[in-house]
Design an enzyme around this catalytic site. Structure first.
Site, short mmCIF file in Angstrom:
data_model
loop_
_atom_site.label_atom_id
_atom_site.label_comp_id
_atom_site.label_asym_id
_atom_site.label_seq_id
_atom_site.Cartn_x
_atom_site.Cartn_y
_atom_site.Cartn_z
N ASN A 23 0.87 -1.19 0.00
CA ASN A 23 0.00 0.00 0.00
C ASN A 23 0.90 1.23 0.00
O ASN A 23 1.48 1.57 1.03
CB ASN A 23 -0.89 -0.03 1.25
N LYS A 40 0.07 4.22 -0.30
CA LYS A 40 -0.62 5.38 0.27
C LYS A 40 -0.40 6.61 -0.63
O LYS A 40 -0.31 6.47 -1.85
CB LYS A 40 -0.17 5.64 1.70
N GLY A 63 2.05 1.71 10.76
CA GLY A 63 2.99 2.83 10.67
C GLY A 63 3.67 3.19 11.98
O GLY A 63 4.29 4.23 12.10
N SER A 115 3.04 -2.74 10.31
CA SER A 115 4.49 -2.74 10.50
C SER A 115 5.15 -4.08 10.14
O SER A 115 6.07 -4.53 10.84
CB SER A 115 4.83 -2.33 11.94
C1 PEP Z 1 -0.98 -0.19 5.94
O1 PEP Z 1 -0.98 0.98 5.63
O2 PEP Z 1 -1.89 -0.93 5.54
C2 PEP Z 1 0.10 -0.67 6.79
C3 PEP Z 1 0.02 -1.88 7.26
O3 PEP Z 1 1.13 0.19 7.02
P1 PEP Z 1 2.55 -0.17 7.71
O4 PEP Z 1 3.04 -1.44 7.08
O5 PEP Z 1 3.42 0.99 7.42
O6 PEP Z 1 2.28 -0.37 9.17
#
Ligand code: PEP
Length: 252
Positions: free
Chosen positions: A9, A11, A175, A215
């Protein structure tokens, strides 16, 4: 055996040139290093859907969007419909990401409509659910996640629900660098699968992929993905670096 899915993702990150570069790097590493049966999806910002798709043609990598409208078409400035995504042959769309729930006020009923629109246009929804920290601390996380799944998916027929991918993403792990333990992930995935089984039967519940997100990094991916009910991951931050993302894919 369910095929593992690793979805990145991106984003709201990257410029056009950076997006092309990242897609190319992921493709090059994947082509050389990834063997075995894993589906890879890059969920990129709307403006980069077509160009990233062109960059990964004839590979095992698919492209996904990060949202779509609950409406078919019309006067909804700034929105993107499921029909538009389908017309670009984009196969996946993330729906109900916690950032959409938190910053854009998306709730279960709205998401049910978005899931319907996605499925009506043969897109595969990656439907996100997961609890915030205070709910985890109160110990009511199972009830909340079950309610999220029920509210947005349980109106679907057996035929329709089979096409959905679920992503369990505890909000406190997104995140933050704080990953759920593999036991916490497995426990919640088992709760979701049991709920799907009670509603749709064991065969359908066993066929629906449930991804973990929060994460995921190269050093924790393998342990999380080896849990019996974890069918891969939805990866945010680490999907922005080709090397890390591909090492995560290799963990599956
Ligand atoms: C996400 O945005 O779906 C996500 C899991 O982000 P991260 O891996 O950065 O925690």
């Amino acid at each position: 055996m369910r095929t593992k899915i690793i979805a990145g993702n991106w984003k709201m990150n990257k410029t056009l040139e950076e997006a092309k570069e990242l897609a190319t790097e992921v493709k090059n590493h994947v082509t050389k290093e990834v063997t075995g049966n894993v589906k890879i999806v890059l969920c990129v910002p709307f403006p980069f859907l077509l160009v990233t798709k062109d960059h990964v043609l004839q590979t095992s990598i698919s492209i996904g969007a990060q949202n779509c409208s609950e409406h078919d078409s019309g006067a909804y400035t700034g929105e993107v419909s499921a029909a538009m995504l389908a017309s670009m042959t984009i196969p996946y769309v993330i729906l109900g990401h916690s950032e959409r729930r938190q910053y854009f006020g998306e709730g279960g009923k709205l998401l049910a409509k978005k899931v319907d629109k996605a499925l009506a246009h043969s897109l595969i929804p990656i439907f996100c659910c997961g609890e915030p920290l205070e709910i985890r601390e109160k110990g009511t996380h199972e009830a909340l996640v079950r309610a999220q799944v029920e509210e947005s998916l349980f109106h679907l027929s057996e035929e329709a629900v089979k096409k959905v991918v679920v992503a369990y993403e505890p909000v406190w792990a997104i995140g933050t660098g704080k990953t759920a333990t593999s036991q916490q992930a497995q426990d919640m995935h088992a709760v979701i699968r049991k709920q799907l089984s009670a509603k749709y039967g064991e065969a359908i519940a066993q066929a629906i992929p449930i991804l973990y997100g929060g994460s995921v990094k190269p050093d924790n991916a393998k342990e999380i993905f080896s849990c019996p009910d974890v069918d891969g991951g939805l990866v945010g931050g680490a999907s922005l670096k080709a090397r890390d993302f591909v090492d995560i894919i290799k963990g599956a």
